[in-house]
Design an enzyme around this catalytic site. Sequence first.
Site, PDB file in Angstrom:
ATOM      1  N   GLY A 320      13.744 -21.354  -4.258  1.00  0.00           N
ATOM      2  CA  GLY A 320      13.359 -21.744  -5.627  1.00  0.00           C
ATOM      3  C   GLY A 320      11.875 -22.088  -5.685  1.00  0.00           C
ATOM      4  O   GLY A 320      11.176 -21.735  -6.631  1.00  0.00           O
ATOM      5  N   TRP A 323       9.913 -18.900  -5.411  1.00  0.00           N
ATOM      6  CA  TRP A 323       9.992 -18.124  -6.653  1.00  0.00           C
ATOM      7  C   TRP A 323       8.801 -18.435  -7.565  1.00  0.00           C
ATOM      8  O   TRP A 323       8.290 -17.568  -8.269  1.00  0.00           O
ATOM      9  CB  TRP A 323      11.308 -18.455  -7.374  1.00  0.00           C
ATOM     10  N   HIS A 324       8.349 -19.714  -7.496  1.00  0.00           N
ATOM     11  CA  HIS A 324       7.252 -20.115  -8.378  1.00  0.00           C
ATOM     12  C   HIS A 324       5.926 -19.476  -7.990  1.00  0.00           C
ATOM     13  O   HIS A 324       5.028 -19.349  -8.820  1.00  0.00           O
ATOM     14  CB  HIS A 324       7.092 -21.644  -8.377  1.00  0.00           C
ATOM     15  N   GLY A 325       5.775 -19.108  -6.740  1.00  0.00           N
ATOM     16  CA  GLY A 325       4.516 -18.479  -6.351  1.00  0.00           C
ATOM     17  C   GLY A 325       4.426 -18.277  -4.861  1.00  0.00           C
ATOM     18  O   GLY A 325       5.101 -18.943  -4.086  1.00  0.00           O
ATOM     19  N   PHE A 471       4.037 -17.528 -12.983  1.00  0.00           N
ATOM     20  CA  PHE A 471       5.165 -17.358 -12.067  1.00  0.00           C
ATOM     21  C   PHE A 471       5.921 -16.088 -12.400  1.00  0.00           C
ATOM     22  O   PHE A 471       6.869 -15.744 -11.794  1.00  0.00           O
ATOM     23  CB  PHE A 471       6.103 -18.565 -12.133  1.00  0.00           C
TER      24      PHE A 471
END
Lengths: 471, 349
Positions: A320, A323-325, A471
């Site tokens: 998770g 996923w943001h970067g 993102f």
Amino acid sequence: MLFNSLTFIAFLIAVVTCYRLLENWASRKRLLLVASYIFYAAWSPPYVLLLLVSTTVDWWLARRIDQARKPGRRKLLLVLSIACNLGLLAYFKYADFLMTVARQAANMIGIDFTPIESGIVLPLAISFYTFASLSYTIDVYRGQIKAGTSWQDYALFVGFFPHLVAGPIVRANFLLPQIAAPRLADRDETAWGITLIVLGLFSKVVLSDAILAPAVNSIYAAPSRYGAIDIWNAVFSFSGQIYFDFAGYSLCAIGIAKCLGFTFPDNFHFPYAASGFSDFWRRWHISLSTWLRDYLYIPLGGNHGRWLAYRNLMITMLLGGLWHGASWMFVAWGALHGLYLVTERLVTGPALRREISPQRGLRLVLPIAFTFLVVSLTWIPFRAQTPDVASGILAGLARLSQPHSPDITLLATALVIIAMLVFNFFVRSTSLKALYDASAAWARFLILTACLCGLFLASGGERHAFIYFQF
Amino acid sequence: MRPLILAFIACLALAGIMEARLAQLGYAPTIVDGAELWSRERMRASRIGKNALVIIGASRIQLGLDMPTLREETGQEPVQLAVLGSSPVTVLAGLAADPTINGTILVDYYDGFAMNDTATRYQDKYRQKLLSNPLLTLGADIEDKLVRLIRENLRSFADGATPYTSLQRAWSGKPRQLYVTTMPDRSRRGDYSKVPMPAFYHANVIRSLGFTVDAGRADLEQYLQAKADEVAPVDNRQFLKEAAGVKEMIAAIEKRGGRVIFIRMPISGLIGKIEGRQFPREKFWLPFLAMVGAQGVWTEDDPVLAGFKTPDGSHLDFRDQPAFTKRLAEILGLSNRPVSPHAEGGSIR
């Protein structure tokens, strides 16, 4: 095309007007599809092809999965769909990061490896539309939905402009039935939709960009120059900034969809009134956390087995974060939240699953304050782009010196943060819609007037993109 | 729906009241001079080509020339590309590298060619616009046009303010203090009757001297005079070294049939004295012109131009712009009309 741009307002007025003028549902859907692709093309026309290819491949694979009778073939087609989606994501989002990791690893063992600059540009919204699209093929594979939808309906589901760029991540089983049946917003729905857009823009433009962002940006740019008061102010201000920015975007997206007659799921539920970390993740970016729960955590084994559950939680939160970067800072942020969730389970055990009732009232103040404090501190690696900046902020938390920020900045940010916490606390068990329905007409008028006047007064400054666009 | 409609009406009423109050205080909608507007004018310079009269440099020439007069006098199309507080070299380099630039370039001469962030930023923005496909930037272009439409028609955005700042202005009831107005063609008009003199002039002198001083001291004029007398000449080696690069730029433009003219804009009072001592003409202006081989006008050599005084020491008042521009066009040989007898004192080389 940002939601907080004049172009978007003109675009939305044109789309809603044409949508209402058309009488035929098929024509309306065609209009929304064309409008969604124009909306995406306004950022970069060539990447429309990527969206088109990704959509078509998933739609075609889902049909093949649905038609296949042999479990092995169905699984193979699903793996192909996952590989296509994650492959795109890996190439565009993580290629440079993986190359850097490979270079660092090679250098550590004495091999001189310098990868060439890829020059890859991250396509806008790729993380969001791949997740939306993946939910479709997985649900078809699980037999939860049929793959009978037309290409046009499916393309509209993936590319529908209110959710395309930064969510909420709307699932196929939620939106496709809405696309299938004709719908048009009535007067009340339109009024509620516009109200949400106004509230969302106010959150973003006034609270996040005009009041909180300047305090955060100056201090994160050079933390060593500031003392504890300024640094703590920046830490709490960022908690507010990202909340008002992203929740503001979500409110706009939900409001826009509502004006067109569609319903999107809530993405935020007063997260800073969370009385624990699992409660926080039930309130923050709900569409992502439930997606990760249903398509990653549960397939990994979910809660089956105590230690297995801890492992699954850690994997889910690490991914998770990633996923943001493509950065170790996001991984660190995800790892910390994973650690909190595991610790919370270890300490509280079954209490975790007990719904916290609103009747507990003031006894919740301490757990809520503790959760807010820890979540705010955990935003530090998320906001700091490098470990140096993060350690600079952490070191500054205990540095005693006179505040450098102007008094008015400290006062304005403190007022916004306190108001946000108090508001979150008192409405934590209700919803915005319930509050709106319960409010008198004069109260609605006053709030909307204040928001619109605030938007006008804050306009004309530097315009910032929504944080979650990256993102 | 009713509360929503009433809220929109209330907000429009607030904006309307603010606009009326600002109008009462003397505010008018203004242009926002930034990279976007500069890029638009830079593109215009390329489009016009041979008939363009491109103006580059800094505030002295931006506040010095009157565009309608220049257009009328020369029959050419003036394009204002001067950038506040900037050396002309960055922009000149861009013009030299552009094969479409083959008109006349008027350069605001200053005895120092330090690079400037603003001019570089403008130049970069222009390059980006030029390199990208118009279809790719369509969204951004539409947004720019909409933003300009609003800002250039509402007093709440006057002089680059936000409506929040304008609310404070309207609340305080102070009349418009800003003395500079930017026109849609990027030229500027300075109204020095709006600033407190001699305090404004003294502040400009202090800035030129590069130190801080108590502006309230009784003997300020004498003190500044004495300080100006102490100013020592600057070493000209670096300046002349950089001038070699300018020579190549001029050669590139002239090769295409273009023309580059350097103009030393008028300065007066202590600013004139300070710059005269810092940059002696024989060590800067004369060797510079000899090195680059371009035309140059030292405005104070012309008896008519020498009569124009700069209220703050280095910028012309907008009332003097047309007459100054007319005379300058005459002595530059750009005027359509017969040159007046006063031109005999001109110093064109």
